[in-house]
Structures are given as structure tokens and as C-alpha cells.
Enzyme design. Structure first.
Site, PDB file in Angstrom:
ATOM      1  N   ASP A  23       0.846  -1.192   0.000  1.00 38.10           N
ATOM      2  CA  ASP A  23       0.000   0.000   0.000  1.00 38.10           C
ATOM      3  C   ASP A  23       0.880   1.240   0.000  1.00 38.10           C
ATOM      4  O   ASP A  23       1.825   1.343   0.801  1.00 38.10           O
ATOM      5  CB  ASP A  23      -0.874   0.046   1.256  1.00 38.10           C
ATOM      6  CG  ASP A  23      -2.054  -0.904   1.199  1.00 38.10           C
ATOM      7  OD1 ASP A  23      -2.234  -1.569   0.159  1.00 38.10           O
ATOM      8  OD2 ASP A  23      -2.796  -0.970   2.195  1.00 38.10           O
ATOM      9  N   LYS A  80      -8.269   0.554  -5.158  1.00 32.88           N
ATOM     10  CA  LYS A  80      -9.435  -0.012  -4.483  1.00 32.88           C
ATOM     11  C   LYS A  80     -10.723   0.689  -4.889  1.00 32.88           C
ATOM     12  O   LYS A  80     -10.733   1.905  -5.118  1.00 32.88           O
ATOM     13  CB  LYS A  80      -9.271   0.106  -2.963  1.00 32.88           C
ATOM     14  CG  LYS A  80      -8.161  -0.741  -2.373  1.00 32.88           C
ATOM     15  CD  LYS A  80      -8.128  -0.582  -0.854  1.00 32.88           C
ATOM     16  CE  LYS A  80      -6.972  -1.355  -0.227  1.00 32.88           C
ATOM     17  NZ  LYS A  80      -7.147  -2.818  -0.314  1.00 32.88           N
ATOM     18  N   GLY A 152      -5.155  -2.947   8.791  1.00 41.82           N
ATOM     19  CA  GLY A 152      -4.886  -1.779   9.613  1.00 41.82           C
ATOM     20  C   GLY A 152      -4.601  -2.062  11.065  1.00 41.82           C
ATOM     21  O   GLY A 152      -4.496  -1.131  11.866  1.00 41.82           O
ATOM     22  N   GLY A 235       0.023  -3.661   4.048  1.00 40.55           N
ATOM     23  CA  GLY A 235      -0.653  -2.367   4.054  1.00 40.55           C
ATOM     24  C   GLY A 235       0.021  -1.373   4.961  1.00 40.55           C
ATOM     25  O   GLY A 235       1.048  -0.779   4.634  1.00 40.55           O
ATOM     26  N   SER A 236      -0.534  -1.220   6.155  1.00 33.97           N
ATOM     27  CA  SER A 236      -0.073  -0.190   7.081  1.00 33.97           C
ATOM     28  C   SER A 236       1.310  -0.485   7.647  1.00 33.97           C
ATOM     29  O   SER A 236       2.021   0.433   8.064  1.00 33.97           O
ATOM     30  CB  SER A 236      -1.077  -0.061   8.228  1.00 33.97           C
ATOM     31  OG  SER A 236      -2.398   0.065   7.732  1.00 33.97           O
TER      32      SER A 236
END
Length: 297
Positions: A23, A80, A152, A235-236
């Protein structure tokens, strides 16, 4: 899931096998991901950890922002869209991204229907937490599946649960003795018998299945690869750490050398401060907590 178009789209997704998708929210982050060896990037305006905190409606990212990231790197770019929002998908397809993720991380636009992905030329990625969900998305035209995990959080346990569940359910279905039993399970899963039979014959999904949701360390990535995933979404975890460049490279190395403990030791050392995260158990419905993995049907 139909014909030559599906073969082409699932073939494009196969090209990412063994890789890491990161991400990113800026062209600079995209360049870090590319330099680290990522096979693709997911362009979005906020990473899942920040989306969780905002409490706002989360929609597709600004196409200009996505385009800026597309122009900054040579690797594939994903974006997304909200579950069921086929117009967002039409817009993102017109932007000529490489893949679209119909994502539970964004606020669903339709609580009863996912996008009919067969109607699009661009390959779709979708999340799944069990075999039935994975097959429903594939039947709609998804060319790639990922575990939902719990985006997340930095807590990998949901991703582990989902890949184990899919694997165990495939094995259990392979024990079915009669055509009637197979037909009954297919009906319960709301998928064609032919699709379920294809999975039972191959012993795996007909598309690549990546890990996603809560991956925060090289060890997390290697764990999910050893459990049978074809690649990893991060992701995060990367850009919530104190040393994103070092961690990004380490996660890529761990995904490649997932079965080499000596290499994993090497890439897991001296990474700086990792994402603090949120444990799954702390997300309670009683306190209005939302588990993103429960979104979708």
C-alpha cells in the site's frame, strides 16, 4: 468466471505469484516499494490503519492521485473500489490501472451485491475468509483472491485463520464421497458445482491466493507463505514503521526466502520500531468496533 477473458485476467494475476504488493499513498512511497522489490503497489489516499481511526465514509481514491503514482513507477498499480460500486470500478478501469481491488477496507456501496467482475477487462482482486466466499468472488469474475485478515491492525492472526480455514475446507470437501454430497455443498456455498469440482480436483483455488490483513513483519510474511499463500499484501505495516525502506526490503526478502530460517533471521534483525498495531481481541462490537473482515457476503 467465463472463458478466455477469465484465463487472460487470472494469467495476469499469476504473474505476481511469489511477490509482495505494498500500500502506498504518495509517488515517493511507491518508489520506495519498487526499489525494495515489490511486484506491485496499491495506490490509495489513506492506509487502512488511518481509515480505521477516521470513522468517515471511505471511497475510491482521487484518480489524479492514482495517476501520479502510476506515472512514478514501472511496476503494476492497483486501486481499491467499494464493494458493489460498479461505477467506481468503471472509472478506475478507464484510468487504465493494472488491477482493481473490490475492498472491504472501503465503506460498502451495496450490502447485498458485489460487482459483476466478468463485465470488466481489468483483473479484479477480492478478499475472502472462507472457501465459499472465495468461490463466490471467483464465480463473479475475480482473478485473484486474498485473505481478508484484519486490515490496519498489525495483527496477523485473522489472516492466518483465513488461509488455514480455506485450506482445511478444501481438504474436507475432497473427502466428499458422492455427486449428491458435492452438489449439496455447492448449493450451500451458492456456487456452481463445476467450480467446486475444479477446486477439489486441483486441491487449490483456480486463481492465486495472496495473504493480506495485519502483515507487519518479515516473519509474518514468511508464516503466511509457509501456510500456502501465493504472495503477500502489506498495508499499514511498512509506512507505519520507523524505517520503511529497510522493512520493505526485508518483507520482500522474507517472502522470497520464506522457508530459509537463516535468511529470515538475517532480514528480521535491526529493523527499527515496527507498527504498534491493535490486537484483534480489542476490537469489540460492544464498543462500536468494526471488524473489516466481517464485511462482505
Amino acid at each position: 468466471m467465463t472463458g478466455e477473458d477469465f484465463k487472460i485476467k487470472s494469467g495476469l494475476a499469476q504473474m505476481l505469484k511469489g511477490g509482495v504488493i505494498m500500500d502506498v499513498v504518495t509517488p515517493e512511497q511507491a518508489k520506495i516499494a519498487e526499489k525494495s522489490g515489490a511486484c506491485a503497489v496499491m495506490a490509495l489516499e489513506s492506509i487502512p490503519a488511518d481509515m480505521r481511526k477516521s470513522g468517515k465514509v471511505c471511497r475510491m481514491s482521487d484518480p489524479k492521485m492514482i495517476k501520479d503514482i502510476m506515472n512514478s513507477v514501472s511496476i503494476p498499480v492497483m486501486a481499491k473500489v467499494r464493494i458493489g460500486h460498479f461505477v467506481e470500478a468503471q472509472i478506475i478501469e478507464a484510468l487504465e490501472v493494472d488491477y482493481i481491488d473490490e475492498s472491504e477496507v472501503l465503506t460498502p456501496a451495496d450490502w447485498t451485491h458485489h460487482i459483476e467482475k466478468d463485465k470488466f477487462k481489468v483483473p479484479f482482486v477480492c478478499g475472502a475468509k472462507d472457501l465459499g466466499e472465495a468461490l463466490r468472488r471467483i464465480n463473479e469474475g475475480a482473478a485473484m483472491i486474498r485473505t481478508k485478515g484484519e486490515a490496519g491492525t498489525g495483527d496477523v492472526s485473522e489472516a492466518v485463520k483465513h488461509i488455514r480455514r480455506i485450506t482445511e475446507e478444501i481438504k474436507a470437501c475432497q473427502q466428499l464421497k458422492s455427486e449428491d454430497d458435492i452438489a449439496k455443498v455447492a448449493e450451500e456455498m451458492r456456487v456452481p458445482v463445476s467450480l467446486l469440482k475444479d477446486v477439489l480436483e486441483k486441491g487449490k483455488l483456480p486463481v492465486v491466493n495472496f495473504a493480506a490483513g495485519g502483515v507487519a513483519t518479515p516473519a509474518d510474511a514468511a508464516l503466511l507463505m509457509q501456510l500456502g499463500c501465493d504472495g503477500v499484501f502489506v498495508g499499514s505495516g511498512i509506512f507505519k514503521s520507523s524505517n520503511p525502506v529497510r522493512l520493505a526490503t526485508a518483507v520482500v526478502e522474507a517472502t522470497t526466502h520464506f522457508d530459509n530460517p537463516s535468511k529470515l533471521l538475517e532480514v528480521s534483525s535491526d529493523l527499527g520500531e515496527l507498527m504498534g498495531g491493535v490486537s484483534i481481541e480489542s476490537i469489540s462490537h460492544a464498543s462500536n468496533g468494526v471488524r473489516l473482515s466481517e464485511i462482505g457476503w
